[in-house]
Design a protein around this motif. Structure first.
Motif, mmCIF file in Angstrom:
data_model
loop_
_atom_site.group_PDB
_atom_site.id
_atom_site.type_symbol
_atom_site.label_atom_id
_atom_site.label_comp_id
_atom_site.label_asym_id
_atom_site.label_seq_id
_atom_site.Cartn_x
_atom_site.Cartn_y
_atom_site.Cartn_z
ATOM 1 N N ARG A 146 -7.587 2.415 -7.686
ATOM 2 C CA ARG A 146 -7.539 3.546 -8.619
ATOM 3 C C ARG A 146 -7.874 3.092 -10.039
ATOM 4 N NH1 ARG A 146 -3.077 5.180 -5.376
ATOM 5 N NH2 ARG A 146 -1.591 4.177 -6.796
ATOM 6 N N PRO A 206 0.059 -4.317 2.805
ATOM 7 C CA PRO A 206 0.052 -3.130 3.667
ATOM 8 C C PRO A 206 -0.890 -2.059 3.121
ATOM 9 C CG PRO A 206 2.051 -3.211 2.349
ATOM 10 C CD PRO A 206 1.353 -4.520 2.127
ATOM 11 N N GLY A 207 -1.427 -1.236 4.011
ATOM 12 C CA GLY A 207 -2.348 -0.193 3.569
ATOM 13 C C GLY A 207 -3.695 -0.786 3.197
ATOM 14 N N VAL A 208 -4.098 -0.614 1.955
ATOM 15 C CA VAL A 208 -5.368 -1.184 1.473
ATOM 16 C C VAL A 208 -5.140 -2.660 1.159
ATOM 17 C CG1 VAL A 208 -7.154 -1.045 -0.297
ATOM 18 C CG2 VAL A 208 -6.038 1.049 0.513
ATOM 19 N N ASP A 209 -5.734 -3.532 1.966
ATOM 20 C CA ASP A 209 -5.491 -4.962 1.781
ATOM 21 C C ASP A 209 -6.503 -5.574 0.814
ATOM 22 O OD1 ASP A 209 -7.831 -5.165 3.242
ATOM 23 O OD2 ASP A 209 -6.900 -6.011 5.033
ATOM 24 N N ASP A 231 1.529 -6.891 -3.611
ATOM 25 C CA ASP A 231 2.512 -5.863 -3.259
ATOM 26 C C ASP A 231 3.950 -6.327 -3.480
ATOM 27 O OD1 ASP A 231 1.906 -7.605 -1.010
ATOM 28 O OD2 ASP A 231 3.230 -6.340 0.186
ATOM 29 N N ASN A 252 -3.126 -10.345 2.002
ATOM 30 C CA ASN A 252 -2.362 -9.577 2.989
ATOM 31 C C ASN A 252 -1.415 -8.592 2.318
ATOM 32 O OD1 ASN A 252 -3.397 -11.006 5.348
ATOM 33 N ND2 ASN A 252 -2.270 -12.763 4.571
ATOM 34 N N ALA A 259 -4.303 -0.049 -3.035
ATOM 35 C CA ALA A 259 -4.633 1.326 -3.401
ATOM 36 C C ALA A 259 -4.505 1.530 -4.910
ATOM 37 C CB ALA A 259 -3.744 2.302 -2.645
ATOM 38 N N GLY A 296 -0.264 -3.398 -5.032
ATOM 39 C CA GLY A 296 -0.970 -3.003 -3.813
ATOM 40 C C GLY A 296 -2.430 -2.670 -4.054
#
Length: 213
Positions: free
Chosen positions: A41, A60-63, A9, A58, A37, A35
């Motif tokens: 995709r 945020p969101g989808v780790d 990220d 680590n 997510a 990231g």
């Protein structure tokens, strides 16, 4: 050329790592994702699949753990290597359960990075020099019983617990021992298995057939 994808990220780190890897003669970065997510995709589309995926733990969101789990369930042909800022035992253990092939500390140098990538291509795994010491041959074959350290009942119990993602405090509470006593057992097991840390202990216990992840 071995195709690699990067998931992190932090864009500046991801871009810098991609530039470094593209400078290695036998590796090329196929794509990067900012990231978990975004990575899922691309993976779900099934196009431009990498052979190796370098995955930040680590995010945020989808780790990274969620991404590793998806790959474990859908794309076992992709070799996942975890990226982490520090030796985060609990997170790495969780990812080991989803078949990661090793992990890199983000502080490693370019030579170790290249060595690690080559090890994954050649042997299928890389867990840093500290961990791979005395483990490489045992991961290739099940070691004979004579190589298994002699353990008493409490050591066997704690070995199994050390091979979970429970913290040392949680383990101490579960077996009704003080944390200092658990630390003593941990040091004793490290010595018996000739390893330097908890991840090394887990890998060697798995290689010896004493536990399953």
């Amino acid at each position: 050329m071995t195709k690699i994808a990067l998931v992190d990220d932090h864009r500046i780190f991801c871009d810098s790592l991609a530039s470094l890897i593209n400078g290695f003669p036998e590796f090329t970065v196929l794509w990067t994702a900012e990231g978990g997510a975004a990575a899922l995709r691309r993976l779900e589309q099934g196009q431009e699949l990498p052979e190796i995926l370098l995955l930040d733990i680590n995010m945020p969101g989808v780790d990274g753990i969620a991404v590793a789990k998806w790959i474990f369930e859908h794309r076992l042909d992709i070799k996942v290597i975890a990226l982490t800022m520090e030796e985060d035992d609990e997170s790495v253990i969780q990812m080991l359960q989803f078949g990661i092939r090793g992990y890199f500390l983000k502080s490693i140098g370019s030579e170790e990075l290249l060595t690690g990538l080559r090890q994954v291509v050649k042997f299928g795994y890389y867990y840093t020099p500290i961990i791979t010491q005395n483990i490489n041959s045992q991961l290739q074959r099940k070691a004979p019983s004579a190589d298994i350290p002699e353990l008493n009942g409490r050591e066997k119990e704690l070995l199994i617990l050390f091979c979970t993602d429970k913290s040392y405090m949680e383990i101490a509470q579960k077996v009704f021992l003080s944390e200092s006593t658990v630390d003593t057992y941990r040091a004793r097991l490290f010595e018996k298995f000739e390893v330097k840390n908890r991840i090394g202990l887990i890998l060697k216990a798995v290689a010896l057939g004493l536990v399953k992840l």
